[in-house]
Enzyme design. Sequence first.
Site, PDB file in Angstrom:
ATOM      1  N   ASP A  88      -0.131 -11.369  -5.106  1.00  0.00           N
ATOM      2  CA  ASP A  88      -0.399 -10.377  -5.958  1.00  0.00           C
ATOM      3  C   ASP A  88       0.907  -9.606  -6.156  1.00  0.00           C
ATOM      4  O   ASP A  88       1.825  -9.489  -5.506  1.00  0.00           O
ATOM      5  CB  ASP A  88      -1.484  -9.298  -5.717  1.00  0.00           C
ATOM      6  CG  ASP A  88      -1.355  -8.846  -4.153  1.00  0.00           C
ATOM      7  OD1 ASP A  88      -0.703  -9.347  -3.283  1.00  0.00           O
ATOM      8  OD2 ASP A  88      -1.797  -7.492  -3.982  1.00  0.00           O
ATOM      9  N   GLU A 153      -2.233  -7.672  -1.008  1.00  0.00           N
ATOM     10  CA  GLU A 153      -1.312  -6.808   0.046  1.00  0.00           C
ATOM     11  C   GLU A 153      -1.051  -5.572  -0.915  1.00  0.00           C
ATOM     12  O   GLU A 153      -0.867  -4.623  -0.106  1.00  0.00           O
ATOM     13  CB  GLU A 153      -0.223  -7.690   0.119  1.00  0.00           C
ATOM     14  CG  GLU A 153       0.727  -7.262   1.340  1.00  0.00           C
ATOM     15  CD  GLU A 153       1.915  -6.219   1.081  1.00  0.00           C
ATOM     16  OE1 GLU A 153       2.202  -5.554   1.894  1.00  0.00           O
ATOM     17  OE2 GLU A 153       2.104  -5.909  -0.227  1.00  0.00           O
TER      18      GLU A 153
HETATM   19  N1  BES Z   1       6.865  -6.438   0.824  1.00  0.00           N
HETATM   20  C1  BES Z   1       6.423  -5.020   0.839  1.00  0.00           C
HETATM   21  C2  BES Z   1       6.806  -4.410   2.249  1.00  0.00           C
HETATM   22  C3  BES Z   1       7.973  -4.168   2.434  1.00  0.00           C
HETATM   23  C4  BES Z   1       8.993  -3.153   1.752  1.00  0.00           C
HETATM   24  C5  BES Z   1       8.716  -4.808   3.625  1.00  0.00           C
HETATM   25  C6  BES Z   1      10.045  -3.208   2.024  1.00  0.00           C
HETATM   26  C7  BES Z   1       9.966  -4.467   3.812  1.00  0.00           C
HETATM   27  C8  BES Z   1      10.780  -3.782   3.155  1.00  0.00           C
HETATM   28  C9  BES Z   1       5.092  -5.223   0.691  1.00  0.00           C
HETATM   29  O1  BES Z   1       4.562  -5.636  -0.399  1.00  0.00           O
HETATM   30  C10 BES Z   1       4.442  -3.676   0.127  1.00  0.00           C
HETATM   31  O2  BES Z   1       4.805  -3.008  -0.811  1.00  0.00           O
HETATM   32  N2  BES Z   1       3.674  -3.150   1.014  1.00  0.00           N
HETATM   33  C11 BES Z   1       3.204  -1.825   0.714  1.00  0.00           C
HETATM   34  C12 BES Z   1       1.547  -1.787   1.587  1.00  0.00           C
HETATM   35  C13 BES Z   1       0.777  -0.783   1.141  1.00  0.00           C
HETATM   36  C14 BES Z   1       0.297  -0.822  -0.175  1.00  0.00           C
HETATM   37  C15 BES Z   1      -0.103  -0.890   2.187  1.00  0.00           C
HETATM   38  C16 BES Z   1       4.047  -0.759   1.007  1.00  0.00           C
HETATM   39  O3  BES Z   1       5.017  -0.664   1.971  1.00  0.00           O
HETATM   40  O4  BES Z   1       4.011   0.517   0.319  1.00  0.00           O
HETATM   41 MN    MN Z   2       5.520  -7.614  -0.478  1.00  0.00          MN
HETATM   42 MN    MN Z   3       5.228  -4.540  -2.388  1.00  0.00          MN
END
Ligand code: BES
Ligand code: MN
Ligand code: MN
Length: 459
Positions: A88, A153
Amino acid sequence: MEKIIDFINVNREKYLDELKALLAIPSISALPEHAGDVKRCAEWCADEMRRIGLQNVRLIATPGNPVVYGDWLGAPGAPTSLFYGHYDVQPVDPLNLWESPPFEATIRDGEIYARGSADDKGQVFMHFKAVEAHLKQNGRLPVNMKFILEGEEEVGSVNLDDFVHAHKGDLHADVVVISDSGMFARGVPSMCYGLRGLVYFQLDLRGSSTDLHSGSFGGAVANPAFVLAQIIAQMKDRGGRVKIPGFYDDVRPLEEWERRAWSQLPFNEKQYKKNFGIPKLFGETGYTTLERTWARPTFEVNGLLSGFTGEGAKTVLPAVSMAKISMRLVPNQDPDKIAALFEAYVRKIAPKTVELKITRMHGGKPWMTSFDNPFVQAAGRAIERGFGRPPVFTREGGSIPVVSTFQEELGVPSVLFGVGLPDENAHAPNEKLDVSNFHNGIIASAYLYDEMAHIAVPA
Ligand code: BES
Ligand code: MN
Ligand code: MN
């Protein structure tokens, strides 16, 4: 491995075309009108997993979007790697700021521009291609592999904890591999050993049953926009420290070795400000920028809404105000505990002049691992082969909720090897992925599975 790497090099251009097809599917999990696209994307991934030679490929239903599963279990005695990624993507607005359409991947200046290119379709695709190269060239994989791709996610992985719990036996592995994080800088490959957690809230305030004339009523009735601003203003002190009582109680202090190691990383604060148009940095007193984003918790306002925001002026007392608020958490803060502390504090400081509604949304636990295990070492060697230099070890400010769940439920280490660059606009307009990082990432992934093959695991 030579044959495999040759195969990857020969197919370099073809991989980009294939990735473009995946990037063309607007699998935006946050928007109900894209539910069909999300499903279609899951099916596309499943078809691709069959094409590359994975077995037992299927969509597994959840109360939300399906999980795509596939495996290859023909390496008895060798370790089993569980790959996790997400298909997604985030919404694309504001659309007018995109230089090329978000779902028509376009290559400019060595970058592939599209929503999902870096986060996370491009990074998932690296592993597809690494697996394919092994299977096409050798007819087998060096390790056993299980793949799970989730479709929620970006909306907090709300159904994934239950999924992992329910399928604990099937998901059994010796290591979890994830490519959904960043690379410290161009030419500086990285492995991530810590992620922040998250709690997310919506606050709704109501001051009257309808908007009121600000001349007739102003001065006698509380203004929910103002009250909301007052509540928010009491969340942090001038030094950037969160004022919610108990907020820092469980924060694991930064270790001296981390502070030292991070201060050696090639971080240029001037360039950082310039890249993102930041006039002056702000953060908790006593910590560097990397420390603030990797190892300290935050309180943020993600959105604010109230009153008249059109052109011109309107004299009105808004009836309601709304804020989206989130807190990034670090080890060993617990999302439930922090949520309770926040709610109690808001209820305590909110005046009786407004009706207050607090809605808790998604979240996730922070995660941190030690990197002295053989899988992390193997990944380090693989990254060195793919990128020509060994990785630096970083933590990240972002969150991947399921990582701590894997640790708790499966009790195995996770290897986070990401190739997204900090300026690749994840979640923003003009998201992109560096084409050579994508290519090197495929090579590193191919080596990763080879390097892990010889690690002794319990039978
Ligand atoms: N890939 C990201 C997480 C991430 C961002 C890891 C930067 C390392 C560095 C992931 O897709 C994401 O955006 N996660 C969300 C999670 C939330 C919706 C619970 C986030 O971090 O905001
Ligand atoms: Mn991600
Ligand atoms: Mn993300």
